[in-house]
Design an enzyme around this catalytic site. Structure first.
Site: not given
Length: 267
Positions: A8-10, A42-43, A191, A214, A217
């Site tokens: 994931d990114l954020d 990522t979202g 994902k 984290d 999602n």
């Protein structure tokens, strides 16, 4: 060895200030040069995820809009799935009545918002991607990959989540990416399913994958992977729902890159 690394990114790969540190970029480049496949999951919209890809300057897979779009190492779209238009229409009819909740939507190329009030809902830095205010009569005719609702009042989002699941649960996948961000995709979009598709395409098992996340999602991806690692700063519901997963450090401290360095390069 895990031949696929997905992150994931954020709240995970990015620092709290929403950038990739030089250390993180160095480790990812070393992984790719070693022959490991790296997946950004990522979202965010593709138009933002591709900016992260440019910063890395190595070929990576992109899972964007929580899996509604997947791009291969050559930036070619290999999968897309949109929310049924009747569901988009009914959701907007319901939620436009509540002015405390900001409605945001992704189409293939654009980002739409219900108004310009970002004071209650600006969750992260946008990478060269600008939103447009939508009109109901035109937006319901467009193909929408993701809808997300943001609000200062988390209780309102929790009530909305229950309402959406009870009325449209068979059509949509619902999850919180942040405490005050509720995201809606088509039912089969996640994902985890996207990572499974990439693994199949590479002739590998998803059990050959290690993943990091984290938010809620990220749940399917973390659960389906051979090894899932959650951040110390993860959403409390994620920690509660996957109690047996290893918890690594916070995204404040390059924890994903440090973990990868440890298991792949023994340092």
């Amino acid at each position: 060895m895990y031949y696929i690394v997905a992150s994931d990114l954020d709240g995970t790969l990015l620092s709290p200030q929403f950038y990739l540190t030089e250390y993180t970029k160095k480790i990812i480049k070393r992984l790719v040069n070693k022959g490991i496949y790296f997946v950004i999951a990522t979202g965010r919209h593709y138009n933002e995820a591709k900016e992260i890809q440019k910063m890395l300057n190595v070929p990576v897979f992109l899972i964007t809009s929580n899996g509604a779009r997947i791009y291969d190492l050559n930036k070619k779209l290999i999968y897309s799935c949109d929310i049924e238009q009747k569901v988009v229409k009914e959701l907007l009819q319901k939620c436009l009545l509540n002015h405390d909740i900001l409605i945001q939507l992704y189409s293939h190329n654009n980002w739409y918002v219900s108004n310009n009030n970002y004071s209650a809902s600006s969750l992260y830095v946008s990478f060269s991607f600008r939103s447009k205010i939508f009109e109901f009569k035109t937006i319901i005719k467009k193909k929408i990959s993701k809808i997300f609702f943001t609000c200062k009042n988390v209780k309102k989002l929790l009530c909305l989540e229950k309402y959406i699941i009870s009325h449209w649960g068979k059509y949509v996948n619902v999850s919180f990416s942040f405490l005050n961000c509720l995201e809606i995709m088509s039912k089969t979009v996640s994902k985890g399913n996207s990572l499974q598709l990439i693994a199949n395409m590479l002739g590998l098992s998803i059990k050959n994958c290690i993943s990091f996340g984290d938010g809620m999602n990220d749940k399917e991806m973390l659960d389906m992977s051979g090894k899932g690692c959650m951040m110390d700063n993860s959403h409390y519901l994620l920690k509660k729902s996957l109690p047996n997963l290893e918890i690594i450090g916070s995204n404040k401290f390059d924890s994903v890159a440090m973990y990868l360095n440890k298991i792949y390069f023994k340092k």
